[in-house]
Design an enzyme around this catalytic site. Structure first.
Site, PDB file in Angstrom:
ATOM      1  N   SER A  64      -8.317 -87.238 -31.311  1.00  0.00           N
ATOM      2  CA  SER A  64      -7.199 -87.562 -30.406  1.00  0.00           C
ATOM      3  C   SER A  64      -6.174 -88.409 -31.153  1.00  0.00           C
ATOM      4  O   SER A  64      -4.963 -88.188 -31.045  1.00  0.00           O
ATOM      5  CB  SER A  64      -7.693 -88.354 -29.190  1.00  0.00           C
ATOM      6  OG  SER A  64      -8.638 -87.624 -28.459  1.00  0.00           O
ATOM      7  N   ALA A 158      -6.819 -83.459 -26.574  1.00  0.00           N
ATOM      8  CA  ALA A 158      -6.839 -84.865 -26.979  1.00  0.00           C
ATOM      9  C   ALA A 158      -6.906 -85.709 -25.707  1.00  0.00           C
ATOM     10  O   ALA A 158      -6.469 -85.273 -24.645  1.00  0.00           O
ATOM     11  CB  ALA A 158      -5.578 -85.202 -27.764  1.00  0.00           C
ATOM     12  N   LYS A 159      -7.460 -86.904 -25.838  1.00  0.00           N
ATOM     13  CA  LYS A 159      -7.623 -87.756 -24.660  1.00  0.00           C
ATOM     14  C   LYS A 159      -6.660 -88.928 -24.799  1.00  0.00           C
ATOM     15  O   LYS A 159      -7.004 -89.966 -25.385  1.00  0.00           O
ATOM     16  CB  LYS A 159      -9.084 -88.224 -24.611  1.00  0.00           C
ATOM     17  CG  LYS A 159      -9.558 -88.679 -23.260  1.00  0.00           C
ATOM     18  CD  LYS A 159     -11.080 -88.795 -23.273  1.00  0.00           C
ATOM     19  CE  LYS A 159     -11.593 -89.624 -22.132  1.00  0.00           C
ATOM     20  NZ  LYS A 159     -11.343 -89.087 -20.803  1.00  0.00           N
ATOM     21  N   ALA A 160      -5.443 -88.710 -24.326  1.00  0.00           N
ATOM     22  CA  ALA A 160      -4.394 -89.712 -24.502  1.00  0.00           C
ATOM     23  C   ALA A 160      -4.056 -90.371 -23.166  1.00  0.00           C
ATOM     24  O   ALA A 160      -4.075 -89.723 -22.116  1.00  0.00           O
ATOM     25  CB  ALA A 160      -3.154 -89.073 -25.100  1.00  0.00           C
ATOM     26  N   TYR A 164      -2.836 -89.016 -18.455  1.00  0.00           N
ATOM     27  CA  TYR A 164      -3.645 -89.235 -17.250  1.00  0.00           C
ATOM     28  C   TYR A 164      -2.818 -89.478 -15.996  1.00  0.00           C
ATOM     29  O   TYR A 164      -3.348 -89.495 -14.883  1.00  0.00           O
ATOM     30  CB  TYR A 164      -4.690 -90.329 -17.496  1.00  0.00           C
ATOM     31  CG  TYR A 164      -5.915 -89.693 -18.126  1.00  0.00           C
ATOM     32  CD1 TYR A 164      -6.947 -89.207 -17.336  1.00  0.00           C
ATOM     33  CD2 TYR A 164      -5.972 -89.469 -19.484  1.00  0.00           C
ATOM     34  CE1 TYR A 164      -8.022 -88.546 -17.896  1.00  0.00           C
ATOM     35  CE2 TYR A 164      -7.041 -88.814 -20.059  1.00  0.00           C
ATOM     36  CZ  TYR A 164      -8.067 -88.355 -19.263  1.00  0.00           C
ATOM     37  OH  TYR A 164      -9.133 -87.683 -19.813  1.00  0.00           O
TER      38      TYR A 164
END
Ligand SMILES: Cc1ncc(COP(=O)(O)O)c(C=O)c1O
Length: 315
Positions: A64, A158-160, A164
């Site tokens: 990420s 990716a965990k950005a 969210y």
């Protein structure tokens, strides 16, 4: 959920008291969501607390970060040591772990060129995300009017932090209408995922889930559940899932670090599996919790013990 029992935070290389782990209001990430993070769980086992699939979570954190051009100034060994030390310091038997890398203070130009990359780790005890009752009885879900953003708009794998906002909009709207969780469709109208979970359905004894072509985060729990289902002898099919596939399924469930394996009992008034947890879901869920608690020998490799096991024969 509360942070009541959290006393320390790992912040840029050292453990500091919880109340000292602060950042300035000019931090780039606060304005533009320029952070990447992970969420993992540490479970109680007979051999002490153990992190579930730590390596995979850290790999995803570095991936990420790379997607967003961030260079994490710590190795995965250093982050592993930091996480274990932090959990051990709290004496938690089980907890949730949240590493976060974000751009701090320097400028509020959109390009974060000069902003320092801050790295922090938080830990806190966190009960099942969709409720202990949800784990057993299943949750009520609604299809969100918000679509999951497409990977051409933002990298979905990716965990950005900033992305969210999409999930927050969806879950607030769902909860406002009395549901437990939102289900987002992708831009083509197929099912994508929950606001913080991947989706599985069961039909005629086979298991189905989707993949990154449907704008999902490739969940690490999803990966574990695919392996568990296959090991239990189920055929697992990875491909598009339409809304009617879901509504006509025999069983459906969410997977995620926070939500673990949570059955879905209703989608917008349509009952799934007579409105309770189905037998395949239950079997997979039991194997999953046997794996997380170290009771399932086959999946011992998925665990990293907070205090390394040194006794011969134990790991
Ligand atoms: C949007 C989204 N999808 C899926 C998942 C499940 O991912 P994992 O199983 O790696 O926790 C998460 C949880 O982090 C999530 O936020």
């Amino acid at each position: 959920m509360s942070f009541d029992q959290s006393k320390w935070v790992w912040s840029n290389g050292r453990i500091v008291p919880w109340e000292d782990a602060t950042t300035h209001v000019s931090a780039h990430a606060l304005h533009y969501g320029t952070g990447v993070f992970e969420g993992m769980r540490c479970y109680e086992t007979a051999d002490g607390p153990a992190l579930f699939r730590l390596e995979e979570h850290l790999d995803r954190l570095y991936q990420s970060a790379a997607v967003h051009g961030m260079d994490i100034p710590y190795t995965s060994e250093e982050l592993t040591e930091a996480i274990c030390e932090l959990i051990d310091r709290h004496d938690f038997k089980s907890c949730y772990v949240r590493p976060l890398c974000f751009y701090g203070t320097s400028s509020l130009s959109l390009h974060p060129a000069r902003c320092p990359l801050e790295v922090v780790i938080l830990v806190w005890p966190w009960a099942p995300y969709l409720g202990a009752e949800g784990l057993e009885r299943g949750v009520r879900v609604t299809v969100s009017p918000w679509r999951k953003f497409h990977s051409e708009m933002m990298p979905t794998t990716a965990k950005a932090s900033g992305q969210y906002i999409n999930s927050v909009l969806a879950v607030r709207e769902a909860v406002n209408r009395g549901f437990d969780e939102a289900l987002l469709l992708d831009v083509e109208g197929n099912v994508a995922e929950g606001s913080g979970e991947n989706l599985f359905i069961v039909k005629d004894g086979q298991v189905f889930t989707n993949d990154e072509r449907h704008s999902i985060l490739l969940g690490i729990t999803r990966d574990a559940v695919i392996q568990i289902a296959q090991d239990l002898g189920y055929e697992v099919n990875v491909g598009p899932i339409s809304l009617s596939d879901l509504l006509n399924s025999d069983e459906a469930f969410f997977t995620g670090t926070a939500a673990e394996v949570t059955p879905i009992r209703e989608v917008d008034g349509t009952l799934i599996n007579h409105g309770d947890r189905g037998p395949v879901t239950k079997e997979i869920q039991s194997a999953f919790f046997a794996a997380t608690s170290g009771r399932h020998q086959r999946y011992r490799d998925w665990l990293t013990f907070v205090v390394p096991q040194t006794v011969a024969g134990i790991h």
